[in-house]
Design a protein around this motif. Structure first.
Motif, PDB file in Angstrom:
ATOM      1  N   GLU A   1       0.810  -1.225   0.000  1.00 48.28           N
ATOM      2  CA  GLU A   1       0.000   0.000   0.000  1.00 48.28           C
ATOM      3  C   GLU A   1       0.844   1.276   0.000  1.00 48.28           C
ATOM      4  O   GLU A   1       0.309   2.379  -0.106  1.00 48.28           O
ATOM      5  CB  GLU A   1      -0.950   0.022   1.202  1.00 48.28           C
ATOM      6  N   LEU A   2       2.160   1.115   0.090  1.00 46.12           N
ATOM      7  CA  LEU A   2       3.050   2.271   0.079  1.00 46.12           C
ATOM      8  C   LEU A   2       3.779   2.356  -1.258  1.00 46.12           C
ATOM      9  O   LEU A   2       3.963   1.356  -1.949  1.00 46.12           O
ATOM     10  CB  LEU A   2       4.075   2.176   1.210  1.00 46.12           C
ATOM     11  N   GLU A   3       4.210   3.569  -1.602  1.00 48.17           N
ATOM     12  CA  GLU A   3       4.943   3.773  -2.851  1.00 48.17           C
ATOM     13  C   GLU A   3       6.032   4.817  -2.614  1.00 48.17           C
ATOM     14  O   GLU A   3       5.964   5.620  -1.686  1.00 48.17           O
ATOM     15  CB  GLU A   3       3.975   4.251  -3.945  1.00 48.17           C
ATOM     16  N   ILE A   4       7.044   4.777  -3.457  1.00 46.69           N
ATOM     17  CA  ILE A   4       8.151   5.727  -3.391  1.00 46.69           C
ATOM     18  C   ILE A   4       8.010   6.690  -4.568  1.00 46.69           C
ATOM     19  O   ILE A   4       7.875   6.266  -5.716  1.00 46.69           O
ATOM     20  CB  ILE A   4       9.508   5.009  -3.475  1.00 46.69           C
ATOM     21  N   TYR A   5       8.048   7.981  -4.255  1.00 43.84           N
ATOM     22  CA  TYR A   5       7.885   9.003  -5.290  1.00 43.84           C
ATOM     23  C   TYR A   5       9.129   9.882  -5.361  1.00 43.84           C
ATOM     24  O   TYR A   5       9.662  10.290  -4.332  1.00 43.84           O
ATOM     25  CB  TYR A   5       6.643   9.855  -5.003  1.00 43.84           C
ATOM     26  N   GLN A   6       9.559  10.141  -6.584  1.00 37.24           N
ATOM     27  CA  GLN A   6      10.702  11.021  -6.812  1.00 37.24           C
ATOM     28  C   GLN A   6      10.189  12.420  -7.108  1.00 37.24           C
ATOM     29  O   GLN A   6       9.213  12.588  -7.834  1.00 37.24           O
ATOM     30  CB  GLN A   6      11.513  10.540  -8.012  1.00 37.24           C
ATOM     31  N   THR A   7      10.858  13.401  -6.557  1.00 38.25           N
ATOM     32  CA  THR A   7      10.580  14.813  -6.826  1.00 38.25           C
ATOM     33  C   THR A   7       9.085  15.150  -6.766  1.00 38.25           C
ATOM     34  O   THR A   7       8.543  15.814  -7.637  1.00 38.25           O
ATOM     35  CB  THR A   7      11.185  15.260  -8.172  1.00 38.25           C
ATOM     36  N   LEU A   8       8.434  14.697  -5.706  1.00 37.87           N
ATOM     37  CA  LEU A   8       7.026  14.991  -5.456  1.00 37.87           C
ATOM     38  C   LEU A   8       6.938  16.247  -4.595  1.00 37.87           C
ATOM     39  O   LEU A   8       7.575  16.335  -3.541  1.00 37.87           O
ATOM     40  CB  LEU A   8       6.382  13.804  -4.716  1.00 37.87           C
ATOM     41  N   GLY A   9       6.161  17.225  -5.026  1.00 40.36           N
ATOM     42  CA  GLY A   9       5.985  18.438  -4.240  1.00 40.36           C
ATOM     43  C   GLY A   9       5.223  18.142  -2.964  1.00 40.36           C
ATOM     44  O   GLY A   9       4.157  17.513  -3.008  1.00 40.36           O
ATOM     45  N   ILE A  10       5.758  18.566  -1.818  1.00 42.72           N
ATOM     46  CA  ILE A  10       5.065  18.383  -0.549  1.00 42.72           C
ATOM     47  C   ILE A  10       4.960  19.722   0.175  1.00 42.72           C
ATOM     48  O   ILE A  10       5.863  20.549   0.131  1.00 42.72           O
ATOM     49  CB  ILE A  10       5.758  17.330   0.350  1.00 42.72           C
ATOM     50  N   HIS A  11       3.826  19.916   0.829  1.00 45.15           N
ATOM     51  CA  HIS A  11       3.507  21.182   1.483  1.00 45.15           C
ATOM     52  C   HIS A  11       3.609  21.027   2.992  1.00 45.15           C
ATOM     53  O   HIS A  11       2.984  20.140   3.568  1.00 45.15           O
ATOM     54  CB  HIS A  11       2.074  21.573   1.088  1.00 45.15           C
ATOM     55  N   VAL A  12       4.411  21.881   3.614  1.00 46.85           N
ATOM     56  CA  VAL A  12       4.486  21.939   5.074  1.00 46.85           C
ATOM     57  C   VAL A  12       3.583  23.101   5.481  1.00 46.85           C
ATOM     58  O   VAL A  12       3.997  24.266   5.524  1.00 46.85           O
ATOM     59  CB  VAL A  12       5.932  22.149   5.559  1.00 46.85           C
TER      60      VAL A  12
ATOM     61  N   GLY B   1       4.143  27.249   5.729  1.00 47.39           N
ATOM     62  CA  GLY B   1       3.976  27.857   4.415  1.00 47.39           C
ATOM     63  C   GLY B   1       5.134  27.558   3.480  1.00 47.39           C
ATOM     64  O   GLY B   1       5.603  28.429   2.753  1.00 47.39           O
ATOM     65  N   LYS B   2       5.601  26.307   3.505  1.00 53.21           N
ATOM     66  CA  LYS B   2       6.732  25.907   2.664  1.00 53.21           C
ATOM     67  C   LYS B   2       6.307  24.782   1.719  1.00 53.21           C
ATOM     68  O   LYS B   2       5.409  24.001   2.033  1.00 53.21           O
ATOM     69  CB  LYS B   2       7.904  25.431   3.521  1.00 53.21           C
ATOM     70  N   LEU B   3       6.970  24.714   0.590  1.00 57.41           N
ATOM     71  CA  LEU B   3       6.749  23.643  -0.373  1.00 57.41           C
ATOM     72  C   LEU B   3       8.126  23.166  -0.825  1.00 57.41           C
ATOM     73  O   LEU B   3       8.892  23.932  -1.389  1.00 57.41           O
ATOM     74  CB  LEU B   3       5.938  24.158  -1.567  1.00 57.41           C
ATOM     75  N   TYR B   4       8.417  21.912  -0.510  1.00 56.10           N
ATOM     76  CA  TYR B   4       9.700  21.335  -0.894  1.00 56.10           C
ATOM     77  C   TYR B   4       9.481  20.189  -1.873  1.00 56.10           C
ATOM     78  O   TYR B   4       8.391  19.618  -1.964  1.00 56.10           O
ATOM     79  CB  TYR B   4      10.450  20.826   0.336  1.00 56.10           C
TER      80      TYR B   4
ATOM     81  N   THR C   1      -5.887   9.161  -5.563  1.00 58.15           N
ATOM     82  CA  THR C   1      -7.147   9.902  -5.400  1.00 58.15           C
ATOM     83  C   THR C   1      -6.969  11.418  -5.509  1.00 58.15           C
ATOM     84  O   THR C   1      -7.927  12.170  -5.325  1.00 58.15           O
ATOM     85  CB  THR C   1      -7.797   9.570  -4.036  1.00 58.15           C
ATOM     86  N   ALA C   2      -5.757  11.880  -5.798  1.00 66.37           N
ATOM     87  CA  ALA C   2      -5.518  13.315  -5.967  1.00 66.37           C
ATOM     88  C   ALA C   2      -6.269  13.830  -7.196  1.00 66.37           C
ATOM     89  O   ALA C   2      -6.452  13.110  -8.180  1.00 66.37           O
ATOM     90  CB  ALA C   2      -4.025  13.590  -6.103  1.00 66.37           C
ATOM     91  N   ASP C   3      -6.716  15.061  -7.129  1.00 64.14           N
ATOM     92  CA  ASP C   3      -7.455  15.683  -8.230  1.00 64.14           C
ATOM     93  C   ASP C   3      -6.556  15.791  -9.455  1.00 64.14           C
ATOM     94  O   ASP C   3      -5.542  16.492  -9.424  1.00 64.14           O
ATOM     95  CB  ASP C   3      -7.935  17.071  -7.790  1.00 64.14           C
ATOM     96  N   PRO C   4      -6.910  15.121 -10.560  1.00 59.67           N
ATOM     97  CA  PRO C   4      -6.053  15.159 -11.752  1.00 59.67           C
ATOM     98  C   PRO C   4      -6.040  16.520 -12.442  1.00 59.67           C
ATOM     99  O   PRO C   4      -5.166  16.789 -13.259  1.00 59.67           O
ATOM    100  CB  PRO C   4      -6.661  14.080 -12.660  1.00 59.67           C
ATOM    101  N   GLU C   5      -6.996  17.385 -12.099  1.00 57.68           N
ATOM    102  CA  GLU C   5      -7.090  18.690 -12.738  1.00 57.68           C
ATOM    103  C   GLU C   5      -6.266  19.766 -12.027  1.00 57.68           C
ATOM    104  O   GLU C   5      -6.074  20.851 -12.557  1.00 57.68           O
ATOM    105  CB  GLU C   5      -8.562  19.138 -12.794  1.00 57.68           C
ATOM    106  N   VAL C   6      -5.821  19.476 -10.791  1.00 61.32           N
ATOM    107  CA  VAL C   6      -5.111  20.477  -9.997  1.00 61.32           C
ATOM    108  C   VAL C   6      -3.739  19.940  -9.610  1.00 61.32           C
ATOM    109  O   VAL C   6      -3.630  18.866  -9.021  1.00 61.32           O
ATOM    110  CB  VAL C   6      -5.917  20.834  -8.719  1.00 61.32           C
ATOM    111  N   ASP C   7      -2.715  20.698  -9.919  1.00 60.24           N
ATOM    112  CA  ASP C   7      -1.344  20.279  -9.608  1.00 60.24           C
ATOM    113  C   ASP C   7      -0.937  20.797  -8.235  1.00 60.24           C
ATOM    114  O   ASP C   7      -0.079  21.663  -8.098  1.00 60.24           O
ATOM    115  CB  ASP C   7      -0.381  20.795 -10.680  1.00 60.24           C
ATOM    116  N   ASP C   8      -1.610  20.276  -7.204  1.00 61.07           N
ATOM    117  CA  ASP C   8      -1.312  20.691  -5.841  1.00 61.07           C
ATOM    118  C   ASP C   8      -0.250  19.793  -5.231  1.00 61.07           C
ATOM    119  O   ASP C   8      -0.180  18.602  -5.549  1.00 61.07           O
ATOM    120  CB  ASP C   8      -2.565  20.624  -4.957  1.00 61.07           C
ATOM    121  N   PRO C   9       0.563  20.339  -4.338  1.00 64.22           N
ATOM    122  CA  PRO C   9       1.522  19.494  -3.618  1.00 64.22           C
ATOM    123  C   PRO C   9       0.781  18.602  -2.630  1.00 64.22           C
ATOM    124  O   PRO C   9      -0.369  18.887  -2.251  1.00 64.22           O
ATOM    125  CB  PRO C   9       2.408  20.508  -2.895  1.00 64.22           C
TER     126      PRO C   9
END
Length: 201
Positions: A70-81, A85-88, A102-110
């Motif tokens: 159920e877990l996956e490894i992602y490279q260079t995935l935007g994450i929001h703290v 107010g940071k995005l790394y 299940t992330a919204d395919p229309e919105v490129d949110d971190p």
């Protein structure tokens, strides 16, 4: 070294974070570069050295060995703290694949950093200090259970350090640095050993 692109969100008629996030989404970042949000500005991070990629690839290969389905490894995935107010954009992020699916395919949110189970940063000469300080504090503040810092430029010699048990004050209670050349055992749910002698330096 990082190149900064600054913007005043209030001048754009919206809240600063919303403005920065909208700008981040719309950026046409050169191939291999990464855009992050830090200190109320957008920062462009240049492509790292080939050895950096080699270490990340080796760590990823080992992590896949015993990773729960159920877990996956992602490279260079935007994450929001959110708290800061940071995005790394870490080198590797382990999180439940369902969150990505299940992330919204229309919105490129971190993704929310609090959902990550492990974040891996491999230092580059130009940004090692950020990985050791700013990102260390941000990931702890977000409650990331394990932050693995692979630091080729540590003054003690090349080191791999897992930080665990995050505090809300932006520190980790426990760290266990391992010099390159010695195996690094990661606990469950990873249950694997990183062979740091295979890391290119």
């Amino acid at each position: 070294m990082t190149a900064a692109m600054a913007g005043n969100g209030r001048a754009a008629g919206g809240r600063l974070w919303d403005y920065l996030l909208r700008t981040w989404r719309e950026l046409d970042v050169p191939e291999g570069w990464r855009a992050e949000i830090d200190e109320e500005r957008i920062v462009l991070v240049p492509p790292p050295h080939a050895h950096h990629h080699g270490i990340a690839a080796e760590a990823q290969r080992r992590l896949y060995g015993d990773l729960p389905e159920e877990l996956e490894i992602y490279q260079t995935l935007g994450i929001h703290v959110a708290a800061l107010g940071k995005l790394y954009v870490p080198d590797l992020v382990v999180m439940p694949s369902e969150l990505i699916d299940t992330a919204d395919p229309e919105v490129d949110d971190p993704m929310d950093a609090a959902e990550a189970l492990l974040i891996v940063e491999v230092t580059s000469k130009g940004n090692a200090r950020d990985d050791r300080t700013k990102k260390y504090r941000a990931y702890a503040r977000a409650g990331v259970p394990m932050y693995l810092l692979i630091d080729r430029f540590d003054t003690r010699g090349a080191m791999a350090t897992p930080f665990t048990e995050p505090n809300e004050d932006g520190t980790y209670k426990h760290s266990d640095p391992v010099p390159f050349g010695k195996p690094l055992v990661l606990p469950e749910p990873f249950g694997t050993t990183l062979l740091t002698d295979e890391f290119p330096v």
